[in-house]
Write an enzyme that holds these catalytic residues in place. Sequence first.
Site, PDB file in Angstrom:
ATOM      1  N   ARG A  42      23.944  -5.029  78.094  1.00  0.00           N
ATOM      2  CA  ARG A  42      25.142  -5.182  78.906  1.00  0.00           C
ATOM      3  C   ARG A  42      26.122  -4.093  78.508  1.00  0.00           C
ATOM      4  O   ARG A  42      26.428  -3.917  77.328  1.00  0.00           O
ATOM      5  CB  ARG A  42      25.778  -6.541  78.660  1.00  0.00           C
ATOM      6  CG  ARG A  42      27.106  -6.725  79.383  1.00  0.00           C
ATOM      7  CD  ARG A  42      27.954  -7.755  78.678  1.00  0.00           C
ATOM      8  NE  ARG A  42      29.248  -7.936  79.324  1.00  0.00           N
ATOM      9  CZ  ARG A  42      30.315  -8.459  78.725  1.00  0.00           C
ATOM     10  NH1 ARG A  42      30.251  -8.834  77.474  1.00  0.00           N
ATOM     11  NH2 ARG A  42      31.452  -8.597  79.382  1.00  0.00           N
ATOM     12  N   ASP A  94      40.133 -18.363  69.157  1.00  0.00           N
ATOM     13  CA  ASP A  94      39.064 -19.264  69.586  1.00  0.00           C
ATOM     14  C   ASP A  94      39.676 -20.543  70.160  1.00  0.00           C
ATOM     15  O   ASP A  94      40.452 -21.229  69.483  1.00  0.00           O
ATOM     16  CB  ASP A  94      38.147 -19.588  68.399  1.00  0.00           C
ATOM     17  CG  ASP A  94      36.868 -20.287  68.826  1.00  0.00           C
ATOM     18  OD1 ASP A  94      36.957 -21.370  69.431  1.00  0.00           O
ATOM     19  OD2 ASP A  94      35.775 -19.747  68.555  1.00  0.00           O
ATOM     20  N   ARG A 125      43.677 -10.107  74.195  1.00  0.00           N
ATOM     21  CA  ARG A 125      44.261  -9.207  75.188  1.00  0.00           C
ATOM     22  C   ARG A 125      45.322  -9.930  76.002  1.00  0.00           C
ATOM     23  O   ARG A 125      45.175 -11.097  76.344  1.00  0.00           O
ATOM     24  CB  ARG A 125      43.169  -8.647  76.095  1.00  0.00           C
ATOM     25  CG  ARG A 125      42.353  -7.546  75.438  1.00  0.00           C
ATOM     26  CD  ARG A 125      41.177  -7.138  76.298  1.00  0.00           C
ATOM     27  NE  ARG A 125      40.020  -7.970  76.030  1.00  0.00           N
ATOM     28  CZ  ARG A 125      38.984  -8.095  76.848  1.00  0.00           C
ATOM     29  NH1 ARG A 125      38.971  -7.465  77.996  1.00  0.00           N
ATOM     30  NH2 ARG A 125      37.961  -8.855  76.515  1.00  0.00           N
ATOM     31  N   ARG A 167      38.472 -23.392  70.668  1.00  0.00           N
ATOM     32  CA  ARG A 167      38.156 -24.613  69.928  1.00  0.00           C
ATOM     33  C   ARG A 167      39.198 -24.855  68.843  1.00  0.00           C
ATOM     34  O   ARG A 167      39.666 -25.994  68.653  1.00  0.00           O
ATOM     35  CB  ARG A 167      36.757 -24.491  69.312  1.00  0.00           C
ATOM     36  CG  ARG A 167      35.634 -24.493  70.337  1.00  0.00           C
ATOM     37  CD  ARG A 167      34.307 -24.097  69.729  1.00  0.00           C
ATOM     38  NE  ARG A 167      34.307 -22.688  69.301  1.00  0.00           N
ATOM     39  CZ  ARG A 167      33.222 -22.040  68.894  1.00  0.00           C
ATOM     40  NH1 ARG A 167      32.052 -22.673  68.838  1.00  0.00           N
ATOM     41  NH2 ARG A 167      33.299 -20.763  68.527  1.00  0.00           N
ATOM     42  N   GLY A 185      34.850 -21.799  79.623  1.00  0.00           N
ATOM     43  CA  GLY A 185      34.723 -22.488  80.906  1.00  0.00           C
ATOM     44  C   GLY A 185      33.691 -23.596  80.885  1.00  0.00           C
ATOM     45  O   GLY A 185      33.862 -24.641  81.516  1.00  0.00           O
ATOM     46  N   GLU A 186      32.617 -23.395  80.145  1.00  0.00           N
ATOM     47  CA  GLU A 186      31.541 -24.379  80.077  1.00  0.00           C
ATOM     48  C   GLU A 186      31.833 -25.515  79.101  1.00  0.00           C
ATOM     49  O   GLU A 186      31.292 -26.613  79.245  1.00  0.00           O
ATOM     50  CB  GLU A 186      30.229 -23.700  79.670  1.00  0.00           C
ATOM     51  CG  GLU A 186      29.712 -22.701  80.697  1.00  0.00           C
ATOM     52  CD  GLU A 186      28.643 -21.783  80.129  1.00  0.00           C
ATOM     53  OE1 GLU A 186      27.952 -22.197  79.165  1.00  0.00           O
ATOM     54  OE2 GLU A 186      28.492 -20.661  80.635  1.00  0.00           O
ATOM     55  N   ASN A 187      32.699 -25.249  78.108  1.00  0.00           N
ATOM     56  CA  ASN A 187      32.862 -26.207  77.016  1.00  0.00           C
ATOM     57  C   ASN A 187      34.246 -26.821  76.876  1.00  0.00           C
ATOM     58  O   ASN A 187      34.386 -27.857  76.234  1.00  0.00           O
ATOM     59  CB  ASN A 187      32.497 -25.519  75.691  1.00  0.00           C
ATOM     60  CG  ASN A 187      31.026 -25.163  75.616  1.00  0.00           C
ATOM     61  OD1 ASN A 187      30.170 -26.036  75.551  1.00  0.00           O
ATOM     62  ND2 ASN A 187      30.724 -23.876  75.637  1.00  0.00           N
ATOM     63  N   GLU A 245      23.942 -14.216  81.563  1.00  0.00           N
ATOM     64  CA  GLU A 245      23.977 -12.768  81.770  1.00  0.00           C
ATOM     65  C   GLU A 245      22.693 -12.118  81.259  1.00  0.00           C
ATOM     66  O   GLU A 245      22.204 -11.137  81.826  1.00  0.00           O
ATOM     67  CB  GLU A 245      25.187 -12.169  81.055  1.00  0.00           C
ATOM     68  CG  GLU A 245      26.512 -12.593  81.652  1.00  0.00           C
ATOM     69  CD  GLU A 245      27.689 -12.197  80.775  1.00  0.00           C
ATOM     70  OE1 GLU A 245      28.485 -11.354  81.209  1.00  0.00           O
ATOM     71  OE2 GLU A 245      27.804 -12.732  79.656  1.00  0.00           O
ATOM     72  N   HIS A 266      35.405 -16.993  84.858  1.00  0.00           N
ATOM     73  CA  HIS A 266      34.694 -16.667  83.614  1.00  0.00           C
ATOM     74  C   HIS A 266      35.702 -16.712  82.474  1.00  0.00           C
ATOM     75  O   HIS A 266      36.601 -15.871  82.392  1.00  0.00           O
ATOM     76  CB  HIS A 266      34.056 -15.272  83.745  1.00  0.00           C
ATOM     77  CG  HIS A 266      33.362 -14.808  82.505  1.00  0.00           C
ATOM     78  ND1 HIS A 266      31.985 -14.730  82.414  1.00  0.00           N
ATOM     79  CD2 HIS A 266      33.833 -14.373  81.309  1.00  0.00           C
ATOM     80  CE1 HIS A 266      31.656 -14.280  81.214  1.00  0.00           C
ATOM     81  NE2 HIS A 266      32.763 -14.050  80.525  1.00  0.00           N
ATOM     82  N   HIS A 302      32.859  -8.278  83.968  1.00  0.00           N
ATOM     83  CA  HIS A 302      32.106  -9.534  83.929  1.00  0.00           C
ATOM     84  C   HIS A 302      31.255  -9.708  85.190  1.00  0.00           C
ATOM     85  O   HIS A 302      30.893 -10.824  85.563  1.00  0.00           O
ATOM     86  CB  HIS A 302      33.022 -10.756  83.785  1.00  0.00           C
ATOM     87  CG  HIS A 302      33.801 -10.793  82.507  1.00  0.00           C
ATOM     88  ND1 HIS A 302      35.107 -11.231  82.451  1.00  0.00           N
ATOM     89  CD2 HIS A 302      33.485 -10.426  81.244  1.00  0.00           C
ATOM     90  CE1 HIS A 302      35.548 -11.142  81.203  1.00  0.00           C
ATOM     91  NE2 HIS A 302      34.573 -10.646  80.455  1.00  0.00           N
ATOM     92  N   ASN A 329      23.580  -8.517  74.478  1.00  0.00           N
ATOM     93  CA  ASN A 329      24.873  -8.632  75.153  1.00  0.00           C
ATOM     94  C   ASN A 329      25.958  -8.612  74.088  1.00  0.00           C
ATOM     95  O   ASN A 329      26.278  -9.637  73.493  1.00  0.00           O
ATOM     96  CB  ASN A 329      24.912  -9.927  75.975  1.00  0.00           C
ATOM     97  CG  ASN A 329      26.200 -10.100  76.752  1.00  0.00           C
ATOM     98  OD1 ASN A 329      27.192  -9.416  76.518  1.00  0.00           O
ATOM     99  ND2 ASN A 329      26.209 -11.049  77.671  1.00  0.00           N
ATOM    100  N   GLY A 383      36.938 -12.753  76.544  1.00  0.00           N
ATOM    101  CA  GLY A 383      37.521 -12.072  77.694  1.00  0.00           C
ATOM    102  C   GLY A 383      37.488 -13.016  78.874  1.00  0.00           C
ATOM    103  O   GLY A 383      36.610 -13.874  78.959  1.00  0.00           O
ATOM    104  N   LYS A 437      25.228 -11.927  72.050  1.00  0.00           N
ATOM    105  CA  LYS A 437      24.238 -12.846  72.574  1.00  0.00           C
ATOM    106  C   LYS A 437      22.922 -12.087  72.710  1.00  0.00           C
ATOM    107  O   LYS A 437      22.920 -10.917  73.080  1.00  0.00           O
ATOM    108  CB  LYS A 437      24.661 -13.380  73.950  1.00  0.00           C
ATOM    109  CG  LYS A 437      25.892 -14.255  73.950  1.00  0.00           C
ATOM    110  CD  LYS A 437      26.199 -14.720  75.361  1.00  0.00           C
ATOM    111  CE  LYS A 437      27.468 -15.552  75.430  1.00  0.00           C
ATOM    112  NZ  LYS A 437      27.781 -15.961  76.820  1.00  0.00           N
TER     113      LYS A 437
END
Length: 396
Positions: free
Chosen positions: A90, A281, A239, A283, A331-333, A383, A206, A179, A7, A210, A14
């Site tokens: 992907r 990023d 973007r 973070r 979104g997860e972190n 994914e 997502h 996505h 991916n 991106g 990934k």
Amino acid sequence: MKILIINSGSSSIKYQLFNMPQEEVICSGLVERIGLTNPEIHYKSKDHKIDRVCMITNHKEGLEKVVKLLLDEESGVIKSTSEIVAVGHRVVHGGSEFSNTVVVDEKVKAKIKELFTLAPQHNPANYEGIVVAETIFPEAKQIAVFDTAFHQTMPVEAYKYAIPNKFLDEHNIRKFGFHGTSHKYVAEKARIHLGEDNSKKMITIHLGGGCSMTAVKNGESVDTSLGFGPNEGLIMGSRSGSVDNSIIFYLVNNLGYDLNDVNNMLQKESGMIGLTGCLSDYRDIEAEAEKGDEKCQLALNMSAYRIKHYLGGYIANLNGVDAIIFTAGVGENSIVLRKMVCESMEFFGIEIDEEKNDIKARKITEIHSKNSKVKVLIIPTNEELEIAIQSFQLLN
């Protein structure tokens, strides 16, 4: 059957090696911050875990390092590349030609190349992954799974632009959405988790390098924020997301930019990088905002504002919402961004529990409060597993 999934994102790779159809993960990992400061490579198998900071300037170098880890005498999981039966890739943009998963041949590669201009940060990386994998795994089938496929169920009022009809009829200029593999995966997981009666109307968010949102009705995409190319909608890492097209003409006609400069600026120098001056990023941006950096704080505020803007529109079009799902790396972190998106949304019945939200999710996690009328979930996307499933199904 061993299937390797690659991916390739705009600044990351990934990868997961699966034993199918058991859906057993043999190893997995991530190459991140490609071409940025302090690139990292991560690798995890049953018996080994490797995390390294190393120089990785492009996707080819990243993929070569991944293969070295797979074949390593001490920590590797295969003895020969011939053990890999298929490599699933992907691919972001499939245009109108690809609505299903396909085995890659020269015609498929040529079409992916034709679409470089519509997904300039992704299709070239996806193509590079295919070309490198063909060389490294010559006996394996190369399989392409397209991000645009899930959104083929959108009604015409959602995918058609208000420009003269000939551009759709003759040139297929329309919203394609992206996505899709991620949105499909988390939507299906949410339906299983909540039950079909409680998941008829959902919005999947997502958020990564991106970003996109999708309105999902009865398991199908009915609208999505990304459009003809992957630059519409939300503010992203580099973007811009949606901008008034008058800006483009002003830059060209009044400030002396040529169209290539404008395109490069909107794709690679805008979004969070443009707003912060150097950071993409989340973070890093959140850390600087916490220290008092006003540019970084404004970038976060603008990102949350844009997500809320789309939430309101999709809730109206769906005539309500049962569940909101956060997914992908940010979104997860990002505890901070999820909180910013969900606060002051009581009118819509959206309320999160801050204690539940204080988590970097590794499994399906509910973060709504007991009084919230809308379920709010974090669902880690996979994914790679979705691509492995589709690749296996194609070969069998």
